[in-house]
Design an enzyme around this catalytic site. Structure first.
Site, PDB file in Angstrom:
ATOM      1  N   ASP A  58       0.882  -1.155   0.000  1.00  0.00           N
ATOM      2  CA  ASP A  58       0.000   0.000   0.000  1.00  0.00           C
ATOM      3  C   ASP A  58       0.925   1.210   0.000  1.00  0.00           C
ATOM      4  O   ASP A  58       1.630   1.460   0.984  1.00  0.00           O
ATOM      5  CB  ASP A  58      -0.887  -0.020   1.241  1.00  0.00           C
ATOM      6  CG  ASP A  58      -1.760   1.218   1.388  1.00  0.00           C
ATOM      7  OD1 ASP A  58      -1.596   2.175   0.603  1.00  0.00           O
ATOM      8  OD2 ASP A  58      -2.589   1.247   2.316  1.00  0.00           O
ATOM      9  N   SER A 143      -1.045  12.641 -15.233  1.00  0.00           N
ATOM     10  CA  SER A 143      -2.240  12.465 -16.065  1.00  0.00           C
ATOM     11  C   SER A 143      -2.526  13.781 -16.771  1.00  0.00           C
ATOM     12  O   SER A 143      -2.171  14.853 -16.268  1.00  0.00           O
ATOM     13  CB  SER A 143      -3.440  12.085 -15.184  1.00  0.00           C
ATOM     14  OG  SER A 143      -4.666  12.239 -15.872  1.00  0.00           O
ATOM     15  N   TYR A 156      -8.724  13.386  -7.739  1.00  0.00           N
ATOM     16  CA  TYR A 156      -7.800  12.831  -8.727  1.00  0.00           C
ATOM     17  C   TYR A 156      -7.100  13.952  -9.484  1.00  0.00           C
ATOM     18  O   TYR A 156      -5.873  13.927  -9.656  1.00  0.00           O
ATOM     19  CB  TYR A 156      -8.555  11.926  -9.702  1.00  0.00           C
ATOM     20  CG  TYR A 156      -7.668  11.226 -10.701  1.00  0.00           C
ATOM     21  CD1 TYR A 156      -6.921  10.128 -10.331  1.00  0.00           C
ATOM     22  CD2 TYR A 156      -7.581  11.673 -12.021  1.00  0.00           C
ATOM     23  CE1 TYR A 156      -6.101   9.471 -11.248  1.00  0.00           C
ATOM     24  CE2 TYR A 156      -6.778  11.028 -12.942  1.00  0.00           C
ATOM     25  CZ  TYR A 156      -6.034   9.930 -12.550  1.00  0.00           C
ATOM     26  OH  TYR A 156      -5.225   9.298 -13.461  1.00  0.00           O
ATOM     27  N   LYS A 160      -3.004  14.656  -9.265  1.00  0.00           N
ATOM     28  CA  LYS A 160      -2.115  14.518 -10.414  1.00  0.00           C
ATOM     29  C   LYS A 160      -1.430  15.844 -10.763  1.00  0.00           C
ATOM     30  O   LYS A 160      -0.286  15.858 -11.222  1.00  0.00           O
ATOM     31  CB  LYS A 160      -2.894  13.981 -11.614  1.00  0.00           C
ATOM     32  CG  LYS A 160      -3.310  12.525 -11.447  1.00  0.00           C
ATOM     33  CD  LYS A 160      -2.133  11.594 -11.207  1.00  0.00           C
ATOM     34  CE  LYS A 160      -2.522  10.132 -11.170  1.00  0.00           C
ATOM     35  NZ  LYS A 160      -1.363   9.226 -10.991  1.00  0.00           N
TER      36      LYS A 160
END
Length: 258
Positions: A58, A143, A156, A160
């Protein structure tokens, strides 16, 4: 083709998508690979199939980073390459759900995508400083949402964007310290991965929509991104650090009205 003969690499998020493609590419280019993933069954199966070493991880667990780095150095003698690929989505916009739901989703995706990547960079730099010439290559997977964020996933997108800035900070710190440890970011466009499939479940039609943002009118294949990662991992680009390498099918090169 980049030559990774004799290189020792760690690839996080190796069980599927870009991570799995990167393990395949690195092995074909001559590297020895330790793959990690929170999905222990799938990660172990892939590494057994390909002839790589696997450890469950993890990436948001700071203590586990130390254990993974020690395991790699103990087994192979050093660390040359780290690919910070593990990541997930929050699936929440700024207006979704209750405060508790949004904050829980935010905390989880930031912990994995951004803090996990930072911890990987820190652990890798410490190990790579012991290499002859203090050499190494860290590749962080960002991304296109770092540049053109998704309104449907605030966590997200923010994580990124943070990976891009983190990459440049790590790269320039290493350079200023006189270390030959490079740190670059790969910025994939929409790619056939588990993360995109998960996002499709939250936002039906997302895959078709993001594919249409590329002038090539398709999603990327994981192997195409892995090829860019292999180049950055190799000794072919010793003056390349702090850079963003786009693998987006031209999505960020065209006016959105066309």
């Amino acid at each position: 083709m980049p030559d990774l003969s004799g290189k020792i690499a760690i690839v996080t998020g190796c069980a599927s998508g870009i991570g799995a493609a990167t393990v395949r590419r690195f092995l074909s280019d001559g590297a020895q690979v330790l793959g990690t993933d929170i999905n222990a069954d799938a990660g172990q199966a892939l590494c057994d199939e390909l002839g790589a070493t696997f450890l469950p991880q993890d990436v948001s667990d700071r203590a586990r980073w130390s254990e993974v780095i020690v395991a790699a150095v103990t087994k192979f003698g050093r660390l040359d390459i780290l690919v910070n690929n593990a990541g997930n989505v929050s699936g929440a916009s700024i207006g979704d759900g209750s405060d508790e739901e949004l904050f829980a989703a935010w905390d989880q995706v930031i912990a994995v995508n951004l803090t996990g990547t930072m911890m990987g960079c820190r652990a890798a730099v410490a190990a790579m400083k012991n290499n002859p010439g203090a050499t190494g290559s860290i590749i962080n997977i960002a991304s296109t949402t770092a540049i053109t964020p998704l309104p449907t996933d605030v966590g997200y997108s923010a994580s990124k964007a943070g990976v891009r800035a983190l990459t440049k900070s790590v790269a320039t710190w290493c350079a200023k310290q006189g270390l030959a440890i490079r740190c670059n970011a790969v910025i994939p466009g929409a790619t056939e991965t588990g993360i995109l499939n998960a996002a499709e479940e939250v936002t039906p039609g997302l895959k078709a929509a993001v594919a249409a943002t590329s002038p090539m009118n398709r999603l990327a294949y994981p192997a195409e991104t892995a090829a860019a990662i292999a180049f950055l991992a190799s000794d072919e680009c010793p003056f390349m650090t702090g850079a963003d390498m786009l693998v987006d099918g031209g999505a960020l090169s065209i006016h959105p009205g066309f």
